[in-house]
Design a protein around this motif. Structure first.
Motif, short mmCIF file in Angstrom:
data_model
loop_
_atom_site.label_atom_id
_atom_site.label_comp_id
_atom_site.label_asym_id
_atom_site.label_seq_id
_atom_site.Cartn_x
_atom_site.Cartn_y
_atom_site.Cartn_z
N THR A 27 35.83 14.26 10.05
CA THR A 27 34.64 13.54 10.71
C THR A 27 33.69 14.49 11.17
O THR A 27 34.14 15.55 11.36
CB THR A 27 35.37 12.81 11.70
N PRO A 28 32.71 14.22 11.79
CA PRO A 28 31.76 15.27 11.94
C PRO A 28 32.16 15.78 13.17
O PRO A 28 31.96 17.09 13.32
CB PRO A 28 30.39 14.21 12.55
N GLN A 31 34.32 18.42 12.05
CA GLN A 31 33.75 19.47 11.44
C GLN A 31 32.90 20.37 12.58
O GLN A 31 32.82 21.55 12.25
CB GLN A 31 32.48 18.89 10.54
N ARG A 32 32.49 19.80 13.68
CA ARG A 32 31.84 20.60 14.66
C ARG A 32 32.94 21.65 15.28
O ARG A 32 32.66 22.66 15.54
CB ARG A 32 31.20 19.68 15.62
N MET A 33 34.19 20.89 15.51
CA MET A 33 35.24 21.71 16.07
C MET A 33 35.68 22.80 15.26
O MET A 33 35.81 24.06 15.75
CB MET A 33 36.38 20.85 16.30
N THR A 34 35.67 22.73 13.84
CA THR A 34 35.89 23.73 13.04
C THR A 34 34.96 25.05 12.94
O THR A 34 35.07 26.02 13.11
CB THR A 34 35.96 23.43 11.65
N THR A 35 33.63 24.60 13.07
CA THR A 35 32.35 25.40 13.33
C THR A 35 32.53 26.17 14.63
O THR A 35 32.33 27.19 14.49
CB THR A 35 31.22 24.52 13.28
N CYS A 36 32.64 25.29 15.58
CA CYS A 36 32.80 25.98 16.91
C CYS A 36 34.10 27.15 17.06
O CYS A 36 33.71 28.17 17.61
CB CYS A 36 32.86 25.10 18.10
N ASN A 37 35.13 26.63 16.60
CA ASN A 37 36.19 27.51 16.42
C ASN A 37 35.95 28.58 15.92
O ASN A 37 36.40 29.89 16.19
CB ASN A 37 37.35 26.98 16.04
#
Length: 106
Positions: A27-28, A31-37
């Motif tokens: 989900t978006p 994806q955002r959590m992966t990027t931030c991590n």
């Protein structure tokens, strides 16, 4: 025997279909959590600094990490307030201006 074979084949088909359905794309928010991590890891953040960074990064999905994002209504309020300040409006005049400004559609 044919019925047993048919039931076995159908069960296998359903098992394959459910396995494929269990692997949806991210989900978006994921994806955002992966990027931030990944960004937090690349900056070697740990402990409270990492928690704070992750929280800010996830809250501000539409902006760069570290920047506060505003809703469209908040952006409109900020613009109207700046215009009222530029015109040196105070009191009732400012209230009237702000009310009219916020009701305008862009």
């Amino acid at each position: 025997m044919k019925t047993y074979l048919l039931v076995t084949l159908l069960s296998g088909a359903f098992a394959v279909a459910s396995a494929q359905a269990a692997e949806p794309s991210q989900t978006p928010q994921q994806q955002r959590m992966t990027t931030c991590n990944q960004q937090a890891t690349s900056q070697a953040l740990k402990g409270d600094a990492r928690k704070t960074y992750m929280s800010d990064c996830l809250k501000n999905a539409s902006s760069k990490p570290g920047e506060k994002s505003l809703t469209p209504q908040q952006q409109r309020m900020r613009e109207c307030s700046n215009q009222a300040t530029q015109q040196s409006l105070k009191g009732a005049d400012r209230s009237t201006f702000m009310s009219g400004c916020l009701k305008k559609k862009e």
